[in-house]
Design an enzyme around this catalytic site. Sequence first.
Site, mmCIF file in Angstrom:
data_model
loop_
_atom_site.group_PDB
_atom_site.id
_atom_site.type_symbol
_atom_site.label_atom_id
_atom_site.label_comp_id
_atom_site.label_asym_id
_atom_site.label_seq_id
_atom_site.Cartn_x
_atom_site.Cartn_y
_atom_site.Cartn_z
ATOM 1 N N SER A 1 40.847 40.688 37.423
ATOM 2 C CA SER A 1 41.313 40.729 36.040
ATOM 3 C C SER A 1 40.253 40.177 35.096
ATOM 4 C CB SER A 1 42.594 39.907 35.909
ATOM 5 O OG SER A 1 42.294 38.552 36.063
ATOM 6 N N GLU A 2 40.296 40.713 33.925
ATOM 7 C CA GLU A 2 39.347 40.279 32.897
ATOM 8 C C GLU A 2 39.516 38.797 32.627
ATOM 9 O OE1 GLU A 2 36.916 42.063 31.327
ATOM 10 O OE2 GLU A 2 37.403 43.636 32.778
ATOM 11 N N GLU A 3 40.722 38.328 32.704
ATOM 12 C CA GLU A 3 41.007 36.911 32.451
ATOM 13 C C GLU A 3 40.238 36.022 33.430
ATOM 14 O OE1 GLU A 3 45.044 38.875 31.544
ATOM 15 O OE2 GLU A 3 43.288 39.305 32.749
ATOM 16 N N ALA B 1 36.694 35.821 32.629
ATOM 17 C CA ALA B 1 36.531 34.979 31.448
ATOM 18 C C ALA B 1 36.667 33.503 31.814
ATOM 19 C CB ALA B 1 37.577 35.344 30.390
#
Length: 571
Positions: A466-468, A471
Amino acid sequence: MLLLLLCGMSIALPPFIRADACRNISMLHETPSAGQPFAFNCTYPPLTFRNVYVTWYKHPSKIPISKNIQSRIHQDQNWILFLPLTWEDSGIYHCVINDTNTCHSIHVNLTVFKKSWCSASRNSQPNLLDEYKQILHAGNDDSLTCHLNFPRSCVLDSIKWYKDCKEIKGERFTSVGKKLSVNNVSAEDRGNYACQATLTHTGRQYTVLNRITVNITEKVGNGRRIPKIIYPKNNSIEVQLGSTLIVDCNITDTKDNTNLRCWRVNNTSVDIYYSASRRIQEGIENETSFQDHKFYTVNITFLEVKMEDYGHPFTCHAGVSAAYFVLKLPVPDFRAYLIGGLVALTGVVVSVLCIYNIFKIDIVLWYRSAFHSTGTIEDGKLYDAYVLYPRPQGESQSHDVDTLVLKILPEVLERQCGYKLFIFGRDEFPGQAVANVIDENIKLCRRLIIIIVPESLSFDLLKNMSEEQIAVYNALLQDGMKVILIELEKVEDYTSMPESIQYIKQKHGAIQWSGDFTEQSQCAKTKFWKKVRYHMPPKRYRPLSPVQLLKRTPCDLTAGTWEASVGFITP
Ligand SMILES: *[C@@H]1O[C@H](CO)[C@@H](O)[C@H](O)[C@H]1NC(C)=O
Ligand SMILES: *[C@@H]1O[C@H](CO)[C@@H](O)[C@H](O)[C@H]1NC(C)=O
Ligand SMILES: *[C@@H]1O[C@H](CO)[C@@H](O)[C@H](O)[C@H]1NC(C)=O
Ligand SMILES: *[C@@H]1O[C@H](CO)[C@@H](O)[C@H](O)[C@H]1NC(C)=O
Ligand SMILES: *[C@@H]1O[C@H](CO)[C@@H](O)[C@H](O)[C@H]1NC(C)=O
Ligand SMILES: *[C@@H]1O[C@H](CO)[C@@H](O)[C@H](O)[C@H]1NC(C)=O
Ligand SMILES: *[C@@H]1O[C@H](CO)[C@@H](O)[C@H](O)[C@H]1NC(C)=O
Ligand SMILES: *[C@@H]1O[C@H](CO)[C@@H](O)[C@H](O)[C@H]1NC(C)=O
Ligand SMILES: *[C@@H]1O[C@H](CO)[C@@H](O)[C@H](O)[C@H]1NC(C)=O
Ligand SMILES: *[C@@H]1O[C@H](CO)[C@@H](O)[C@H](O)[C@H]1NC(C)=O
Ligand SMILES: *[C@@H]1O[C@H](CO)[C@@H](O)[C@H](O)[C@H]1NC(C)=O
Ligand SMILES: *[C@@H]1O[C@H](CO)[C@@H](O)[C@H](O)[C@H]1NC(C)=O
């Protein structure tokens, strides 16, 4: 008849000889100064030791000299006394020593000089015949004697000493009776001296003066007879073992000395002491004559210096004088010591660093277990590590990743080592938003463990992260949290990975999973797990329950075989 004649002649002869002439013994010369008392003793030892009849005459008169003590010239016992002497008194005087059957006469040629003391004319009279010559010995205490020879009727007192017409004063000079004692004679004591005394005779006073020319000599005297050893000086000589050595003994001695010079060791002549080997020999003495002394050189030769020679005094003897030298090993060069020390130190440091690098992990782990404290770390964190791994999407998930993350990791790090992990997919509360789970829990962790799967296998998995998540670990890097990268298989190419992963790999490297999924790989003491534990925070071990201890037994046994090959690990 003839015998009777001879006998009669022998009786008649002595009076004849006596009447004719006495035996001339000697002709003496006296050159006194006019204007002062003068006396001369008529002595002819041992004859005059007895009571003999002495008569003084002035040549050519047959009339004896008066014995009247009031006369200017008179005889006083054996003496002829002039009170005082005048210039006209010059002439030949003689005394007759008249014994019962012998007669001797002594002639004295008296030449009176008229000299003024300390006048300017003095220097123009180089041969002052009335002068006495005396010698003082330099470096010693010595004395001068005032020649005052008078009969007992003359009383002498208040003797004064002069040098170069000045009265002598100073600590070094002491007037004792007729003598002047001079302490610590030096060359500057050379010169013209005079002693002056008051003579009293029958109530009349006269002044008597002696001139003494003093020369200084370095030769004779007590101190001069002791040879001086110039070298050696009880010194030590540095010499290499096995080398050849020649040492001179240099001596000065008086010209007329009878001293012997030699080299000795242990109070024995070296030539005798080393008569068998001739390893140490005495040289032939060489002497050089100087004006007032002799210089001697006698050497000692060590053909080869041996260990037994060190520390032994080798003594040069010259008469009563002795001086020695001692051999000693050369002091090693200080710089050599320094360089050697630095090299050794560098070697030690390098070795220590090498050993540390090789055994770094073991040392750190040992240290942690040896000095672990039972308290908890007060940093507000709840977990020791957050485990981030590619979350399989759908059916094509990797069985290995799951096994590692959900089975082996908890088994080793949690059960065996007592760490507390947060594993996404196991520890989050159901229904929580993924972003929230990560965001909240990651802050409670001390380490971030990222499991990497080779691209060929996990391309999709990684892409599906996931992009999260990406990040978050970007942010983590900014927080400075330590990241442990674990490769499930060897990753050849990181270029397709996210930049943050590339950065972590470059900075901290990665630990590659080396085990299989058997029981043995689940031991905290394998190479792989030691690496992981090394990167984990120092962890306090929980006391293990008996069940846990039992479970660990096979693990501990296999650990021994592994530890034997620990030297092959490259840092
Ligand atoms: C002794 O010496 C004196 C003077 O020199 C001389 O006149 C005399 O004849 C000498 N007498 C003898 C016995 O030689
Ligand atoms: C001088 O003569 C006397 C005898 O009158 C004698 O006893 C004495 O020893 C003599 N002195 C010297 C200095 O010769
Ligand atoms: C020697 O002495 C005796 C008396 O003792 C005397 O008769 C004689 O004349 C003396 N001789 C001389 C030469 O003076
Ligand atoms: C006595 O001495 C003087 C000077 O020293 C000398 O001229 C003279 O000839 C001497 N007399 C005798 C008899 O020796
Ligand atoms: C003797 O005199 C010399 C100098 O003339 C001096 O150096 C030395 O110390 C003196 N020695 C004594 C014992 O006074
Ligand atoms: C003093 O003595 C030295 C030798 O010691 C000698 O050479 C010198 O001539 C003497 N001087 C005098 C004035 O006698
Ligand atoms: C001893 O004397 C010799 C000869 O004069 C000289 O060559 C040498 O240097 C001297 N040795 C010492 C130690 O003074
Ligand atoms: C010196 O000599 C004595 C006997 O004279 C001997 O006992 C001793 O061992 C000797 N020392 C050395 C060092 O040779
Ligand atoms: C050295 O030997 C001599 C005799 O050769 C002896 O008189 C002397 O006392 C000895 N010295 C020592 C220190 O032994
Ligand atoms: C030592 O003495 C010998 C004579 O015995 C001589 O030949 C040699 O030159 C001397 N050595 C030195 C260095 O003076
Ligand atoms: C003695 O020493 C002198 C000067 O040091 C030198 O000229 C001479 O040759 C030496 N003699 C011997 C026999 O060695
Ligand atoms: C050297 O030692 C000897 C004794 O062996 C001693 O008599 C002498 O005075 C010493 N010399 C010096 C200069 O110390």
